[in-house]
Scaffold this active site. Structure first.
Site, PDB file in Angstrom:
ATOM      1  N   LYS A 163    -108.263  15.183  -6.370  1.00 43.61           N
ATOM      2  CA  LYS A 163    -107.497  16.146  -7.172  1.00 43.61           C
ATOM      3  C   LYS A 163    -108.201  17.501  -7.199  1.00 43.61           C
ATOM      4  O   LYS A 163    -107.562  18.549  -7.075  1.00 43.61           O
ATOM      5  CB  LYS A 163    -107.306  15.607  -8.603  1.00 43.61           C
ATOM      6  CG  LYS A 163    -106.353  14.424  -8.679  1.00 43.61           C
ATOM      7  CD  LYS A 163    -106.364  13.751 -10.047  1.00 43.61           C
ATOM      8  CE  LYS A 163    -105.540  12.470 -10.038  1.00 43.61           C
ATOM      9  NZ  LYS A 163    -105.575  11.732 -11.319  1.00 43.61           N
ATOM     10  N   ASP A 190    -100.394  15.808 -16.811  1.00 44.71           N
ATOM     11  CA  ASP A 190    -100.061  14.427 -16.436  1.00 44.71           C
ATOM     12  C   ASP A 190     -98.748  13.961 -17.078  1.00 44.71           C
ATOM     13  O   ASP A 190     -98.186  12.945 -16.675  1.00 44.71           O
ATOM     14  CB  ASP A 190    -101.170  13.472 -16.906  1.00 44.71           C
ATOM     15  CG  ASP A 190    -102.151  13.125 -15.804  1.00 44.71           C
ATOM     16  OD1 ASP A 190    -101.712  12.994 -14.647  1.00 44.71           O
ATOM     17  OD2 ASP A 190    -103.346  12.967 -16.119  1.00 44.71           O
ATOM     18  N   GLN A 198    -108.704  11.349 -16.768  1.00 49.99           N
ATOM     19  CA  GLN A 198    -108.455  10.271 -15.807  1.00 49.99           C
ATOM     20  C   GLN A 198    -108.430   8.917 -16.523  1.00 49.99           C
ATOM     21  O   GLN A 198    -109.330   8.608 -17.306  1.00 49.99           O
ATOM     22  CB  GLN A 198    -109.537  10.298 -14.709  1.00 49.99           C
ATOM     23  CG  GLN A 198    -109.319   9.302 -13.586  1.00 49.99           C
ATOM     24  CD  GLN A 198    -108.069   9.574 -12.744  1.00 49.99           C
ATOM     25  OE1 GLN A 198    -107.602  10.699 -12.631  1.00 49.99           O
ATOM     26  NE2 GLN A 198    -107.516   8.539 -12.163  1.00 49.99           N
TER      27      GLN A 198
HETATM   28  N1  GUN Z   1    -104.937   6.814 -13.350  1.00 48.14           N
HETATM   29  C1  GUN Z   1    -104.079   6.322 -12.422  1.00 48.14           C
HETATM   30  N2  GUN Z   1    -103.109   7.231 -12.156  1.00 48.14           N
HETATM   31  C2  GUN Z   1    -103.365   8.300 -12.933  1.00 48.14           C
HETATM   32  C3  GUN Z   1    -102.719   9.560 -13.099  1.00 48.14           C
HETATM   33  O1  GUN Z   1    -101.700   9.882 -12.493  1.00 48.14           O
HETATM   34  N3  GUN Z   1    -103.302  10.400 -13.989  1.00 48.14           N
HETATM   35  C4  GUN Z   1    -104.427  10.078 -14.688  1.00 48.14           C
HETATM   36  N4  GUN Z   1    -104.909  10.971 -15.557  1.00 48.14           N
HETATM   37  N5  GUN Z   1    -105.030   8.916 -14.563  1.00 48.14           N
HETATM   38  C5  GUN Z   1    -104.510   8.038 -13.678  1.00 48.14           C
END
Ligand code: GUN
Length: 283
Positions: free
Chosen positions: A52, A119, A96
């Site tokens: 990311k 998110d 995350q």
């Molecule tokens: N863990 C698995 N997928 C995601 C996501 O799309 N965003 C975040 N913040 N954590 C995750």
């Protein structure tokens, strides 16, 4: 033989467009900035977060990475969220998931400013999505909807079966598909005769987290198959929740793993960070 849905190519195109739009935004004095909070040392989470950050930098965003120790307290973690909420140079905050078990992640997500919740996991953004007036949309289902659009896959009146009812994928996916007039069944680990149900689907979305569980017995010939899974098999190879070799000959469209849903999830996160920055001009 099915057509491959090339998430990596579509994601690249979206990121190229964002790069250009970001140059324009910078001319107005705004550089999108994404703050990423990672707690602990889960190797998979670490890889996701690195990807990311790399995407964000390539597009021209600023990033700030808080890699926090596994032992951090709820209060300390909340104070990081507050700091980024108050910092007007930060437009997107990403925590995350999953968090360590001593952390109440619902409370952490609730603390994020909904305008910076790139998110789309804050209850306000989830509620808006459910009510049909979304602002921030969870990235994985959002990316899947973009793939349907790109490949002209008709959803109206189609039977869609989603396997997996997580807050991150299954539940928001069911809302987005319903909004496009698909008839949606949200299945999960307790669903009876899952293969039989799945084989009624025109559109099958698999987000169950079990390596290569879905084989040809789950597939109606000509179905569109979207594989959200990211698992390591015994040989350490990255595989999805769908057995590609068994399903590819009978589906009409299929996403590969890797190179399917994963890159689109990240592209949508970047798009929402850009939009959060753009919307910050309005105050
Ligand atoms: N863990 C698995 N997928 C995601 C996501 O799309 N965003 C975040 N913040 N954590 C995750």
């Amino acid at each position: 033989m099915s057509e491959l849905i090339k998430g990596n190519l579509l994601a690249k195109k979206i990121k190229e467009e964002l790069k250009i739009k970001t140059i324009e935004l910078k001319k107005q004095g705004i550089t999108p900035k994404l703050a990423v909070i990672l707690v602990g040392n889960d190797p998979a989470s670490q890889i996701y977060v690195n990807h990311k950050e790399k995407d964000a930098k390539e597009i021209g965003f600023l990033t700030e990475n808080q890699h926090l120790d596994e032992t951090i307290t709820q209060e300390e973690l909340l104070s990081f969220v507050q700091k980024y909420n108050e910092d007007s140079s930060v437009h997107g905050i990403l925590v995350q998931l999953p968090m360590p078990s001593h952390i109440n992640s619902d409370e952490i997500l609730l603390a994020i400013d909904p305008k910076k919740d790139v998110d789309g996991f804050h209850p306000m953004n989830m509620g808006r999505l459910l009510l049909g007036n979304p602002q921030m949309i969870p990235s994985t289902p959002h990316g899947i909807m973009k793939m349907f659009e790109e490949y002209d896959i008709e959803l109206e009146g189609k039977n869609a079966v989603i396997i997996g009812r997580s807050n991150i994928v299954g539940k928001p996916m069911s809302v987005l598909l319903t909004a496009k007039n698909a008839t949606v069944t949200l299945a999960h680990s307790k669903t009876k005769d899952l293969a039989k149900l799945a084989s009624t689907a025109d559109i099958l979305i698999v987000a169950i987290g079990v390596a290569q569980m879905v084989d040809e017995t789950y597939i109606k010939p000509g179905a569109v198959v979207i594989d959200v899974g990211m698992n390591r098999n015994a040989a350490g190879k990255l595989v999805g929740d769908v057995s590609f070799e068994k399903v590819e000959p009978i589906a009409s469209f299929i996403t590969p793993v890797p190179g399917g849903v994963g890159p689109m999830t990240r592209a949508m996160l970047m798009e929402q960070t850009y939009l959060a920055a753009k919307n910050s001009i309005k105050g």
